[in-house]
Scaffold this motif. Sequence first.
Motif, PDB file in Angstrom:
ATOM      1  N   MET A   1      11.462 -13.925  21.859  1.00  0.00           N
ATOM      2  CA  MET A   1      11.556 -15.296  22.074  1.00  0.00           C
ATOM      3  C   MET A   1      10.065 -15.925  21.423  1.00  0.00           C
ATOM      4  SD  MET A   1      13.165 -16.053  25.735  1.00  0.00           S
ATOM      5  CE  MET A   1      12.477 -14.666  26.646  1.00  0.00           C
ATOM      6  N   CYS A   2       9.968 -17.230  21.472  1.00  0.00           N
ATOM      7  CA  CYS A   2       8.586 -17.806  21.020  1.00  0.00           C
ATOM      8  C   CYS A   2       8.558 -18.583  22.352  1.00  0.00           C
ATOM      9  CB  CYS A   2       8.767 -18.705  19.902  1.00  0.00           C
ATOM     10  SG  CYS A   2       9.061 -17.765  18.353  1.00  0.00           S
ATOM     11  N   ILE A   3       7.545 -18.443  23.124  1.00  0.00           N
ATOM     12  CA  ILE A   3       7.296 -18.885  24.602  1.00  0.00           C
ATOM     13  C   ILE A   3       5.806 -19.853  24.440  1.00  0.00           C
ATOM     14  CG2 ILE A   3       7.002 -18.500  26.793  1.00  0.00           C
ATOM     15  CD1 ILE A   3       8.311 -15.782  26.290  1.00  0.00           C
ATOM     16  N   LEU A   4       6.038 -20.966  24.989  1.00  0.00           N
ATOM     17  CA  LEU A   4       4.727 -21.748  25.233  1.00  0.00           C
ATOM     18  C   LEU A   4       4.489 -21.960  26.631  1.00  0.00           C
ATOM     19  CD1 LEU A   4       2.572 -23.842  24.212  1.00  0.00           C
ATOM     20  CD2 LEU A   4       4.398 -25.705  24.217  1.00  0.00           C
ATOM     21  N   ILE A   5       3.415 -21.355  27.065  1.00  0.00           N
ATOM     22  CA  ILE A   5       2.938 -21.740  28.551  1.00  0.00           C
ATOM     23  C   ILE A   5       1.721 -22.846  28.613  1.00  0.00           C
ATOM     24  CG2 ILE A   5       1.711 -20.712  30.500  1.00  0.00           C
ATOM     25  CD1 ILE A   5       3.231 -17.946  29.863  1.00  0.00           C
ATOM     26  N   VAL A   6       1.823 -23.869  29.494  1.00  0.00           N
ATOM     27  CA  VAL A   6       1.060 -25.024  29.488  1.00  0.00           C
ATOM     28  C   VAL A   6       0.497 -24.997  30.904  1.00  0.00           C
ATOM     29  CG1 VAL A   6       0.732 -27.466  29.080  1.00  0.00           C
ATOM     30  CG2 VAL A   6       2.735 -26.355  27.915  1.00  0.00           C
ATOM     31  N   THR A   7      -0.885 -24.728  31.032  1.00  0.00           N
ATOM     32  CA  THR A   7      -1.487 -24.635  32.196  1.00  0.00           C
ATOM     33  C   THR A   7      -3.166 -24.942  32.009  1.00  0.00           C
ATOM     34  OG1 THR A   7      -1.822 -23.378  34.038  1.00  0.00           O
ATOM     35  CG2 THR A   7      -1.873 -22.240  32.085  1.00  0.00           C
ATOM     36  N   HIS A   8      -3.770 -24.962  32.992  1.00  0.00           N
ATOM     37  CA  HIS A   8      -5.157 -25.393  32.889  1.00  0.00           C
ATOM     38  C   HIS A   8      -6.016 -23.783  32.183  1.00  0.00           C
ATOM     39  CE1 HIS A   8      -5.152 -29.681  33.851  1.00  0.00           C
ATOM     40  NE2 HIS A   8      -4.375 -29.347  34.895  1.00  0.00           N
ATOM     41  N   VAL A   9      -5.605 -22.895  33.499  1.00  0.00           N
ATOM     42  CA  VAL A   9      -6.460 -21.903  33.263  1.00  0.00           C
ATOM     43  C   VAL A   9      -5.464 -20.663  33.156  1.00  0.00           C
ATOM     44  CG1 VAL A   9      -8.118 -20.351  34.135  1.00  0.00           C
ATOM     45  CG2 VAL A   9      -8.285 -22.750  34.223  1.00  0.00           C
ATOM     46  N   VAL A  10      -5.407 -19.622  32.148  1.00  0.00           N
ATOM     47  CA  VAL A  10      -4.886 -18.410  32.362  1.00  0.00           C
ATOM     48  C   VAL A  10      -5.913 -17.465  32.549  1.00  0.00           C
ATOM     49  CG1 VAL A  10      -3.065 -16.883  30.930  1.00  0.00           C
ATOM     50  CG2 VAL A  10      -3.336 -19.515  30.542  1.00  0.00           C
ATOM     51  N   ALA A  11      -5.948 -16.832  33.711  1.00  0.00           N
ATOM     52  CA  ALA A  11      -7.231 -15.936  34.067  1.00  0.00           C
ATOM     53  C   ALA A  11      -6.587 -14.980  35.449  1.00  0.00           C
ATOM     54  CB  ALA A  11      -8.378 -16.509  34.304  1.00  0.00           C
ATOM     55  N   LYS A  12      -7.101 -13.983  35.319  1.00  0.00           N
ATOM     56  CA  LYS A  12      -6.735 -12.986  36.583  1.00  0.00           C
ATOM     57  C   LYS A  12      -7.542 -13.320  37.613  1.00  0.00           C
ATOM     58  CE  LYS A  12      -6.655  -8.588  35.777  1.00  0.00           C
ATOM     59  NZ  LYS A  12      -6.989  -7.102  35.398  1.00  0.00           N
ATOM     60  N   ASN A  13      -8.811 -14.187  37.830  1.00  0.00           N
ATOM     61  CA  ASN A  13      -9.284 -14.612  38.871  1.00  0.00           C
ATOM     62  C   ASN A  13      -8.972 -16.027  39.258  1.00  0.00           C
ATOM     63  OD1 ASN A  13     -10.296 -16.009  36.767  1.00  0.00           O
ATOM     64  ND2 ASN A  13     -12.555 -15.585  37.325  1.00  0.00           N
ATOM     65  N   ASP A  14      -7.884 -16.568  39.137  1.00  0.00           N
ATOM     66  CA  ASP A  14      -7.387 -17.607  39.415  1.00  0.00           C
ATOM     67  C   ASP A  14      -6.051 -17.680  39.983  1.00  0.00           C
ATOM     68  OD1 ASP A  14      -7.876 -21.170  39.186  1.00  0.00           O
ATOM     69  OD2 ASP A  14      -5.807 -20.506  38.313  1.00  0.00           O
ATOM     70  N   GLY A  15      -5.733 -18.321  41.195  1.00  0.00           N
ATOM     71  CA  GLY A  15      -4.560 -18.117  41.689  1.00  0.00           C
ATOM     72  C   GLY A  15      -3.323 -18.495  40.571  1.00  0.00           C
ATOM     73  N   GLN A  16      -3.245 -19.661  40.384  1.00  0.00           N
ATOM     74  CA  GLN A  16      -1.796 -20.189  39.650  1.00  0.00           C
ATOM     75  C   GLN A  16      -2.550 -19.756  38.027  1.00  0.00           C
ATOM     76  OE1 GLN A  16      -0.850 -24.268  39.487  1.00  0.00           O
ATOM     77  NE2 GLN A  16      -0.954 -24.273  37.166  1.00  0.00           N
ATOM     78  N   GLY A  17      -3.539 -19.474  37.765  1.00  0.00           N
ATOM     79  CA  GLY A  17      -3.862 -18.849  36.446  1.00  0.00           C
ATOM     80  C   GLY A  17      -3.258 -17.453  36.448  1.00  0.00           C
ATOM     81  N   ARG A  18      -3.492 -16.790  37.283  1.00  0.00           N
ATOM     82  CA  ARG A  18      -3.285 -15.293  37.600  1.00  0.00           C
ATOM     83  C   ARG A  18      -1.519 -15.176  37.279  1.00  0.00           C
ATOM     84  NH1 ARG A  18      -4.821 -10.192  39.919  1.00  0.00           N
ATOM     85  NH2 ARG A  18      -3.252  -8.776  38.787  1.00  0.00           N
ATOM     86  N   VAL A  19      -0.862 -16.067  37.796  1.00  0.00           N
ATOM     87  CA  VAL A  19       0.638 -16.030  37.867  1.00  0.00           C
ATOM     88  C   VAL A  19       0.912 -16.092  36.033  1.00  0.00           C
ATOM     89  CG1 VAL A  19       2.868 -17.485  38.106  1.00  0.00           C
ATOM     90  CG2 VAL A  19       1.047 -16.883  40.058  1.00  0.00           C
ATOM     91  N   ASN A  20       0.182 -17.235  35.531  1.00  0.00           N
ATOM     92  CA  ASN A  20       0.686 -17.446  34.117  1.00  0.00           C
ATOM     93  C   ASN A  20      -0.032 -16.154  33.449  1.00  0.00           C
ATOM     94  OD1 ASN A  20       1.769 -20.441  33.856  1.00  0.00           O
ATOM     95  ND2 ASN A  20       0.416 -20.458  35.587  1.00  0.00           N
ATOM     96  N   TYR A  21      -1.052 -15.707  33.808  1.00  0.00           N
ATOM     97  CA  TYR A  21      -1.464 -14.436  32.962  1.00  0.00           C
ATOM     98  C   TYR A  21      -0.559 -13.516  33.027  1.00  0.00           C
ATOM     99  CZ  TYR A  21      -4.277 -10.131  32.381  1.00  0.00           C
ATOM    100  OH  TYR A  21      -4.849  -9.008  31.904  1.00  0.00           O
ATOM    101  N   GLU A  22      -0.110 -13.153  34.112  1.00  0.00           N
ATOM    102  CA  GLU A  22       0.816 -12.075  34.470  1.00  0.00           C
ATOM    103  C   GLU A  22       2.180 -12.470  33.498  1.00  0.00           C
ATOM    104  OE1 GLU A  22       0.245  -9.072  35.566  1.00  0.00           O
ATOM    105  OE2 GLU A  22      -1.656  -9.462  36.656  1.00  0.00           O
ATOM    106  N   ILE A  23       2.600 -13.587  33.490  1.00  0.00           N
ATOM    107  CA  ILE A  23       3.870 -13.880  32.737  1.00  0.00           C
ATOM    108  C   ILE A  23       3.515 -13.670  31.009  1.00  0.00           C
ATOM    109  CG2 ILE A  23       5.391 -15.633  32.025  1.00  0.00           C
ATOM    110  CD1 ILE A  23       4.903 -16.797  34.905  1.00  0.00           C
ATOM    111  N   ALA A  24       2.427 -14.099  30.712  1.00  0.00           N
ATOM    112  CA  ALA A  24       2.112 -13.805  29.274  1.00  0.00           C
ATOM    113  C   ALA A  24       1.794 -12.544  28.868  1.00  0.00           C
ATOM    114  CB  ALA A  24       0.957 -14.754  28.981  1.00  0.00           C
ATOM    115  N   ARG A  25       1.247 -11.816  29.770  1.00  0.00           N
ATOM    116  CA  ARG A  25       1.059 -10.176  29.604  1.00  0.00           C
ATOM    117  C   ARG A  25       2.427  -9.531  29.411  1.00  0.00           C
ATOM    118  NH1 ARG A  25      -2.399  -6.127  33.337  1.00  0.00           N
ATOM    119  NH2 ARG A  25      -0.599  -6.562  34.411  1.00  0.00           N
TER     120      ARG A  25
END
Length: 418
Positions: A1-25
């Motif tokens: 699949m070709c996936i687009l994730i839209v969020t403010h931050v993708v990072a391990k040290n941010d709550g919502q950002g951690r969720v998106n980080y783990e999905i992307a990884r």
Amino acid sequence: MCILIVTHVVAKNDGQGRVNYEIARAALEAGHEVTLLASAADSALAAHPRARFVKIAPSKLPSRLVQYQLFAWRTAVWIAAHRDAFDVIHVNGFITWARAHVNAVHFVHDGWYRCGFYPFRARRGAYHAYQVLYTRLNAWCERWALRRAEAIVPVSAKVAQEVAALGIADARLHVIHNGVDFDEFAPGASERERFGLPRDPFMALFAGDLRMSRKNLDTVLRALRETPPHVHLAVAGILRNSPYPALAQSLGVADRVHFLDLVKDMPALMRSVDAFVFPSRYEPLGLVLLEAMAAALPVVTARTAGGAEMIEAGASRDDPHGTHDPHDAAPTEDAPHTGPAAGIVLDDPDDAAALATALVQLATDRVAARQMGEAARQRAATLGWPRMAERYLALYEEVRTPAPRAARAPHSIAAARP
């Protein structure tokens, strides 16, 4: 699949950002291609050969209200130009004016406004009026965004109920709890001396933003006043501009409250305490609650906090909220429950007497407290980051829209800055 994730931050040290980080990884490890449309992204993740980071530079205009609206407009313009390149577009609440396949809901402004503990009133001055405007505008935008998404992912049963109250059909709701690092937050040897904590008292932990009344540290401090002297409280959070040290002093409990400021090694701190107290007046699902569960801490929380459904007796190891598979539709209330309680859930987050009783109960019966902690860790075992990401990827497969073959080349997209 070709996936687009839209969020403010993708990072391990941010709550919502951690969720998106783990999905992307997880998506990259599974062989998918991922584009991150965000203001900031983890550098190692963005450097992956199948990843693409398209930066939307943060606005320097005043107020989050304006900044977030500008981000939403700029991302929508970018998506309109590149939509055909993606099989799945994943957004987070209202973050863009573009239509999405999957919308993960981490906070519901309408739920916050109507929960009964919303502290702002438009007639109390400019700051209050701004907060009300900010909340109501975001509530309207969220409702608009959710109605345009194919699948909606509330992060807890509480959030699912709030989304359903907006008129969203249950069939479109797929509850997926956020994840937790089960190994990092494993119980172990206490390190109280490292944090300057006394060795002998029963030590409860409160962790959160110490500038927000929503987190409800004031009630915890009032409850502490009604407990025996051997019950202490460790408080982790940025102290700058916090009113709570002065409140602890005025309540006469300052000698039993240990303000630790920002703690970077939360796993070590959780190994050094006896319980976790989290009576938030409004909380979709705090990652810190899941971390406390993984650390085998009995949890004292309130029904106003998302995740409370995982604490009470009845939530099983295989079904964290005792009602349904988190990948399925919104929860039902009449399904059978199994499993011991992982803590104590209060009906009213502002009931200091009930909170004090709960703390005394845990401090007095250490055997029962340990059993609750063991039940908490067993439930946390079902909530690892890989399992959460697996559920998202399965949902992507359900809702994906195959893009035209000629257009499926996200890595040829220029890293434009709209």
